[in-house]
Design an enzyme around this catalytic site. Structure first.
Site, PDB file in Angstrom:
ATOM      1  N   ASN A  22       0.834  -1.301  -0.160  1.00 12.97           N
ATOM      2  CA  ASN A  22      -0.140  -0.083  -0.245  1.00 12.97           C
ATOM      3  C   ASN A  22       0.867   1.277  -0.142  1.00 12.97           C
ATOM      4  O   ASN A  22       1.763   1.813   0.437  1.00 12.97           O
ATOM      5  CB  ASN A  22      -1.006   0.211   1.156  1.00 12.97           C
ATOM      6  CG  ASN A  22      -1.588   0.646   1.025  1.00 12.97           C
ATOM      7  OD1 ASN A  22      -1.263   2.163   0.779  1.00 12.97           O
ATOM      8  ND2 ASN A  22      -3.036   0.836   1.540  1.00 12.97           N
ATOM      9  N   CYS A  87      -6.771  -1.711   5.202  1.00 18.09           N
ATOM     10  CA  CYS A  87      -7.261  -2.322   4.195  1.00 18.09           C
ATOM     11  C   CYS A  87      -8.970  -2.472   4.107  1.00 18.09           C
ATOM     12  O   CYS A  87      -8.693  -3.903   5.115  1.00 18.09           O
ATOM     13  CB  CYS A  87      -6.236  -4.321   4.294  1.00 18.09           C
ATOM     14  SG  CYS A  87      -6.505  -5.175   2.401  1.00 18.09           S
ATOM     15  N   LEU A  88      -9.144  -2.245   3.657  1.00 19.36           N
ATOM     16  CA  LEU A  88     -10.733  -2.933   3.730  1.00 19.36           C
ATOM     17  C   LEU A  88     -11.333  -4.392   2.971  1.00 19.36           C
ATOM     18  O   LEU A  88     -11.665  -5.221   3.731  1.00 19.36           O
ATOM     19  CB  LEU A  88     -11.696  -1.414   2.785  1.00 19.36           C
ATOM     20  CG  LEU A  88     -13.120  -1.620   2.552  1.00 19.36           C
ATOM     21  CD1 LEU A  88     -13.734  -0.177   2.512  1.00 19.36           C
ATOM     22  CD2 LEU A  88     -13.552  -2.691   1.093  1.00 19.36           C
ATOM     23  N   VAL A  89     -11.270  -4.345   2.116  1.00 18.50           N
ATOM     24  CA  VAL A  89     -11.207  -5.657   1.443  1.00 18.50           C
ATOM     25  C   VAL A  89     -10.714  -7.063   2.412  1.00 18.50           C
ATOM     26  O   VAL A  89     -11.351  -7.768   2.418  1.00 18.50           O
ATOM     27  CB  VAL A  89     -11.055  -5.566  -0.092  1.00 18.50           C
ATOM     28  CG1 VAL A  89      -9.483  -6.096   0.173  1.00 18.50           C
ATOM     29  CG2 VAL A  89     -11.919  -6.759  -0.648  1.00 18.50           C
ATOM     30  N   TYR A 144     -11.313  -3.615  -7.513  1.00 15.85           N
ATOM     31  CA  TYR A 144     -10.819  -4.947  -7.006  1.00 15.85           C
ATOM     32  C   TYR A 144     -11.370  -5.484  -8.514  1.00 15.85           C
ATOM     33  O   TYR A 144     -12.514  -5.285  -9.070  1.00 15.85           O
ATOM     34  CB  TYR A 144     -12.167  -5.118  -6.120  1.00 15.85           C
ATOM     35  CG  TYR A 144     -11.664  -4.488  -4.951  1.00 15.85           C
ATOM     36  CD1 TYR A 144     -10.187  -4.188  -4.208  1.00 15.85           C
ATOM     37  CD2 TYR A 144     -13.016  -4.059  -4.242  1.00 15.85           C
ATOM     38  CE1 TYR A 144     -10.067  -3.597  -3.420  1.00 15.85           C
ATOM     39  CE2 TYR A 144     -12.434  -2.920  -2.833  1.00 15.85           C
ATOM     40  CZ  TYR A 144     -11.156  -3.132  -2.613  1.00 15.85           C
ATOM     41  OH  TYR A 144     -11.309  -2.850  -2.174  1.00 15.85           O
ATOM     42  N   ASN A 174      -2.119  -4.863  -6.804  1.00 22.27           N
ATOM     43  CA  ASN A 174      -1.581  -3.753  -5.601  1.00 22.27           C
ATOM     44  C   ASN A 174      -1.088  -2.392  -5.538  1.00 22.27           C
ATOM     45  O   ASN A 174      -1.374  -1.577  -4.955  1.00 22.27           O
ATOM     46  CB  ASN A 174      -1.661  -4.152  -4.349  1.00 22.27           C
ATOM     47  CG  ASN A 174      -2.842  -3.285  -3.127  1.00 22.27           C
ATOM     48  OD1 ASN A 174      -3.716  -3.142  -3.565  1.00 22.27           O
ATOM     49  ND2 ASN A 174      -1.868  -3.143  -2.058  1.00 22.27           N
ATOM     50  N   CYS A 205     -12.045   1.384  -1.501  1.00 18.71           N
ATOM     51  CA  CYS A 205     -10.544   0.791  -1.548  1.00 18.71           C
ATOM     52  C   CYS A 205      -9.579   1.751  -0.989  1.00 18.71           C
ATOM     53  O   CYS A 205      -9.389   2.344  -1.290  1.00 18.71           O
ATOM     54  CB  CYS A 205     -10.257   0.158  -2.791  1.00 18.71           C
ATOM     55  SG  CYS A 205      -8.055  -0.176  -3.295  1.00 18.71           S
ATOM     56  N   VAL A 206      -8.844   1.426   0.088  1.00 20.22           N
ATOM     57  CA  VAL A 206      -7.678   2.077   1.202  1.00 20.22           C
ATOM     58  C   VAL A 206      -6.544   2.450  -0.731  1.00 20.22           C
ATOM     59  O   VAL A 206      -6.060   3.224  -0.125  1.00 20.22           O
ATOM     60  CB  VAL A 206      -7.758   1.994   2.051  1.00 20.22           C
ATOM     61  CG1 VAL A 206      -9.295   2.199   2.999  1.00 20.22           C
ATOM     62  CG2 VAL A 206      -6.530   1.165   1.955  1.00 20.22           C
ATOM     63  N   GLN A 207      -6.472   2.112  -1.263  1.00 18.71           N
ATOM     64  CA  GLN A 207      -4.867   1.673  -1.985  1.00 18.71           C
ATOM     65  C   GLN A 207      -4.938   2.327  -3.547  1.00 18.71           C
ATOM     66  O   GLN A 207      -4.326   3.278  -3.671  1.00 18.71           O
ATOM     67  CB  GLN A 207      -4.769  -0.008  -2.127  1.00 18.71           C
ATOM     68  CG  GLN A 207      -3.528   0.624  -3.208  1.00 18.71           C
ATOM     69  CD  GLN A 207      -2.442   0.826  -3.137  1.00 18.71           C
ATOM     70  OE1 GLN A 207      -2.381   1.555  -2.342  1.00 18.71           O
ATOM     71  NE2 GLN A 207      -0.999   0.239  -3.114  1.00 18.71           N
TER      72      GLN A 207
END
Length: 260
Positions: A22, A87-89, A144, A174, A205-207
């Protein structure tokens, strides 16, 4: 001679458990706080511990979840005031409501320490801050795969928020997600059905970077716009009992840009 006593400025340490690939949350979260520090008195420093993850696939996400306890212990050693997973997912792929279990697990890993930090997750921040804001129907953009996007939608809807529409970009690497130009989201969002929604999540998504585009998208749509990173900051501030405001970061952090 009269002297005026000034109260000491409150200092807070922000901790994040960050996937090793990330490259976004250590930029966007401090950037949002930096804008806040321009207008409000509290000061913040930023600290992270990293856990291995390269590809956004179920196997690597599950391994990352197993390894996060070490990161929580490391951040607790720094006596952070609050820590969040970034990391959300990875949380959502473990099943509905798993952000609550993650908080319990990480708190247990930290154990009995003198300065117990508040523990949260970016996944929990997204759903909880949307609900606190009053959002019941949203549309979102995500990087995603189709399968992981369905998982994210199901997770959000289990929390009582309807996902009216979603567009995903099927990026598995990622680092590629983190390298995506955030301004592309301004074109992507034009394809999203936002009729009647309460909030548009420009990046679920945080990335996937989105901060530079949040205010522009909100101005164009006339609808509150946010991201998972912005929701993470909002929950951090609320958990610290501070004003959940920051300039230039969308409606959930107090911006009225583009809104009636």
């Amino acid at each position: 001679m009269n002297s005026t006593h000034k109260a000491p400025t409150m200092q807070y340490r922000i901790g994040q458990i960050v996937p090793s690939s990330n490259i976004t949350m250590e930029r966007e979260v401090p950037a949002i706080f930096a804008k806040r520090m321009e207008v409000l008195p509290e000061r913040f420093s930023f600290h992270s511990s990293r856990v291995r993850m390269h590809r956004v696939v179920a196997e690597e996400l599950a391994q990352m979840n197993r390894d996060m306890g070490r990161c929580a212990q490391e951040l607790a050693d720094a006596r952070v005031d609050i820590m969040s997973t970034a990391c959300l997912v990875a949380t959502m792929c473990m099943g509905p409501g798993y952000h609550r279990q993650t908080v319990e697990d990480l708190s247990a890993e930290i154990g009995d320490v003198e300065n117990m930090p508040a523990v949260m997750t970016s996944a929990g921040a997204l759903v909880e801050e949307l609900k606190d804001f009053g959002a019941r129907r949203i549309s979102l953009l995500a990087p995603y795969s189709d399968a992981l996007t369905r998982t994210v939608i199901e997770y959000i809807e289990t929390e009582g928020i309807v996902v009216q529409d979603a567009i995903n970009f099927s990026i598995l690497d990622n680092l590629e997600v983190g390298a995506r130009d955030p301004m592309k989201l301004l074109e992507d969002v034009k394809q999203l059905n936002v009729t009647g929604v309460d909030v548009v999540v420009l990046s679920a998504c945080v990335q996937m970077p989105s901060l530079p585009a949040l205010e522009i998208a909100q101005q164009a749509l006339g609808i509150p716009v946010t991201s998972t990173a912005a929701c993470t900051v909002r929950q951090m501030l609320r958990r610290l009992n501070l004003r959940a405001e920051a300039p230039g970061a969308g409606a959930l952090l107090g911006s009225r840009t583009g809104l009636a």
